[in-house]
Write a protein that holds these residues in place. Structure first.
Motif, mmCIF file in Angstrom:
data_model
loop_
_atom_site.group_PDB
_atom_site.id
_atom_site.type_symbol
_atom_site.label_atom_id
_atom_site.label_comp_id
_atom_site.label_asym_id
_atom_site.label_seq_id
_atom_site.Cartn_x
_atom_site.Cartn_y
_atom_site.Cartn_z
ATOM 1 N N THR A 11 0.832 -1.215 0.000
ATOM 2 C CA THR A 11 0.000 0.000 0.000
ATOM 3 C C THR A 11 0.859 1.254 0.000
ATOM 4 O O THR A 11 0.600 2.207 -0.739
ATOM 5 C CB THR A 11 -0.924 -0.004 1.227
ATOM 6 N N ARG A 28 -4.563 12.922 2.790
ATOM 7 C CA ARG A 28 -5.524 11.858 2.500
ATOM 8 C C ARG A 28 -4.834 10.492 2.554
ATOM 9 O O ARG A 28 -5.381 9.512 3.070
ATOM 10 C CB ARG A 28 -6.135 12.088 1.113
ATOM 11 N N MET A 56 -4.269 9.582 6.188
ATOM 12 C CA MET A 56 -5.511 9.152 6.833
ATOM 13 C C MET A 56 -5.883 7.726 6.410
ATOM 14 O O MET A 56 -6.274 6.898 7.243
ATOM 15 C CB MET A 56 -6.637 10.130 6.485
ATOM 16 N N ILE A 57 -5.758 7.468 5.103
ATOM 17 C CA ILE A 57 -6.085 6.118 4.607
ATOM 18 C C ILE A 57 -5.132 5.088 5.200
ATOM 19 O O ILE A 57 -5.541 4.002 5.625
ATOM 20 C CB ILE A 57 -6.038 6.092 3.070
ATOM 21 N N THR A 80 -3.424 5.298 8.033
ATOM 22 C CA THR A 80 -3.715 5.126 9.457
ATOM 23 C C THR A 80 -4.948 4.257 9.669
ATOM 24 O O THR A 80 -4.955 3.353 10.520
ATOM 25 C CB THR A 80 -3.917 6.497 10.125
ATOM 26 N N ALA A 81 -6.002 4.533 8.888
ATOM 27 C CA ALA A 81 -7.221 3.730 9.011
ATOM 28 C C ALA A 81 -6.956 2.272 8.646
ATOM 29 O O ALA A 81 -7.442 1.344 9.322
ATOM 30 C CB ALA A 81 -8.311 4.322 8.115
ATOM 31 N N GLU A 82 -6.173 2.096 7.586
ATOM 32 C CA GLU A 82 -5.859 0.723 7.169
ATOM 33 C C GLU A 82 -5.021 0.004 8.221
ATOM 34 O O GLU A 82 -5.249 -1.180 8.514
ATOM 35 C CB GLU A 82 -5.118 0.751 5.834
ATOM 36 N N LEU A 100 -4.960 0.601 11.508
ATOM 37 C CA LEU A 100 -5.811 0.283 12.657
ATOM 38 C C LEU A 100 -6.739 -0.897 12.352
ATOM 39 O O LEU A 100 -6.949 -1.768 13.203
ATOM 40 C CB LEU A 100 -6.629 1.514 13.050
ATOM 41 N N MET A 101 -7.278 -0.906 11.131
ATOM 42 C CA MET A 101 -8.179 -1.991 10.765
ATOM 43 C C MET A 101 -7.444 -3.329 10.729
ATOM 44 O O MET A 101 -7.932 -4.344 11.243
ATOM 45 C CB MET A 101 -8.804 -1.703 9.400
ATOM 46 N N SER A 157 -6.626 -4.466 14.243
ATOM 47 C CA SER A 157 -7.836 -4.958 14.904
ATOM 48 C C SER A 157 -8.202 -6.345 14.402
ATOM 49 O O SER A 157 -8.508 -7.253 15.185
ATOM 50 C CB SER A 157 -8.992 -3.988 14.672
#
Length: 333
Positions: A27, A262, A265-266, A268-270, A272-273, A276
């Motif tokens: 990524t 952007r 943010m993507i 970081t979200a990826e 964390l996901m 998890s």
């Protein structure tokens, strides 16, 4: 039991994290190449816009000199240029007709902000936007309006260059076009007045254009940027064909940083996901996997205890045989 479960959970979690790391690496490489492409496109777009702006500026200058050439050969200018001293009422009327011609030419072409003619013999100035002629006693006042001295003004009016310019204070520029008589003696100088924003035009809502002279002392601009503000812009340069000017365009890099934010943010979200999913998945599968594994461990412990008890029983029997004399050799230490 807890240790076995922890080891199972840890081993599955590490496997998931390695997989997540591989996915994140792919990524990051993909988004990094995308950001590089976006920045390249911003520069290419700015370069195209720069060519358009530079072409428009050079065209405005050429049209301004054409306007001055037209005015130089228009009727009335030579007659007024030959007047010495004060003007008679008829000569004042003739000068007003010339002023109207200047205004009409400027309105038709919609170029410069003002047209001026300086007449050397009468030491006076006629401007298209003024209702009066600036006489000899008004020259100093005229110069103060533009932040220059009368000495500088007279020096410019007598320069040998046929077509020249002068950058003034407060982001203004004059383009000069001398007018000579039949004996090639200078009798007048026509000069077109521009502000930086009028000459440059609209380079874009957020873009800024700076034009530097070869001496890099005088600068005109579409709008002014402070030095600390320039850090937030991407600079694109182009050499102009006229007067050896250098043109700089400052393009805000908000688009580039917007893409960067952007991406962050993507990412970081990826991240964390994936973490998890790795933790929850590892817990779920370790629980499912440990049930048969835990049974095997428990059975193995039971068998080990039975084997150990049988071994101890056999040792006791051998010892008993040895002590009773049934056997002469005891195999255990």
């Amino acid at each position: 039991m807890k240790t076995g479960k922890s080891l199972t959970f840890r081993s599955i979690l590490i496997s998931y994290l390695v997989l997540c790391l591989a996915m994140l690496t792919v990524t990051i490489i993909g988004y990094s190449s995308s950001i590089f492409y976006v920045q390249k496109e911003i520069r290419n777009s700015a370069a195209l816009r720069m060519r358009e702006v530079v072409g428009k500026i050079e065209n405005n200058i050429r049209l301004s000199y054409q306007l001055c050439d037209t005015l130089a050969v228009s009727g009335g200018l030579d007659d007024i240029a030959l007047i010495e001293g004060n003007f008679s009422p008829q000569q004042i009327l003739d000068s007003m007709k010339l002023k109207n011609t200047m205004s009409e030419l400027n309105v038709q072409n919609n170029l410069c902000q003002n047209l001026h003619i300086y007449f050397l013999k009468s030491d006076s100035i006629l401007s298209s936007n003024s209702q009066r002629r600036e006489g000899k006693e008004d020259i100093s006042f005229f110069c103060r309006q533009y932040g220059i001295t009368a000495q500088d003004f007279y020096c410019w009016m007598t320069e040998e260059n046929q077509k020249s310019y002068q950058v003034l204070s407060d982001n203004q520029i004059w383009f000069f076009r001398p007018v000579n008589d039949t004996q090639n003696n200078r009798i007048a100088v026509i000069f077109a007045e521009y502000s930086g924003s009028r000459l440059i035009g609209d380079p874009g809502a957020e873009n800024c254009i700076y034009i530097e002279t070869p001496e890099k002392e005088n600068v005109i601009y579409s709008r002014k940027l402070e030095e600390n503000q320039k850090n937030g812009y991407i600079k694109v340069e182009k050499q102009m064909s006229m007067f050896q000017w250098n043109c700089d365009m400052y393009v805000p890099n908000t688009l580039f940083y917007g893409e960067l934010r952007r991406f962050a943010m993507i990412l970081t979200a990826e991240l964390l996901m994936l973490i998890s999913v790795a933790v929850i998945g590892s817990w779920y599968f370790s629980k499912k996997t440990y049930v048969p594994v835990g049974n095997l461990i428990s059975d193995n412990k039971k068998l080990s205890k039975k084997v150990k008890r049988k071994e101890e029983t056999r040792e006791c029997r051998e010892l008993e045989k040895y002590l009773t004399g049934a056997v002469k050799n005891f195999p255990y230490a």
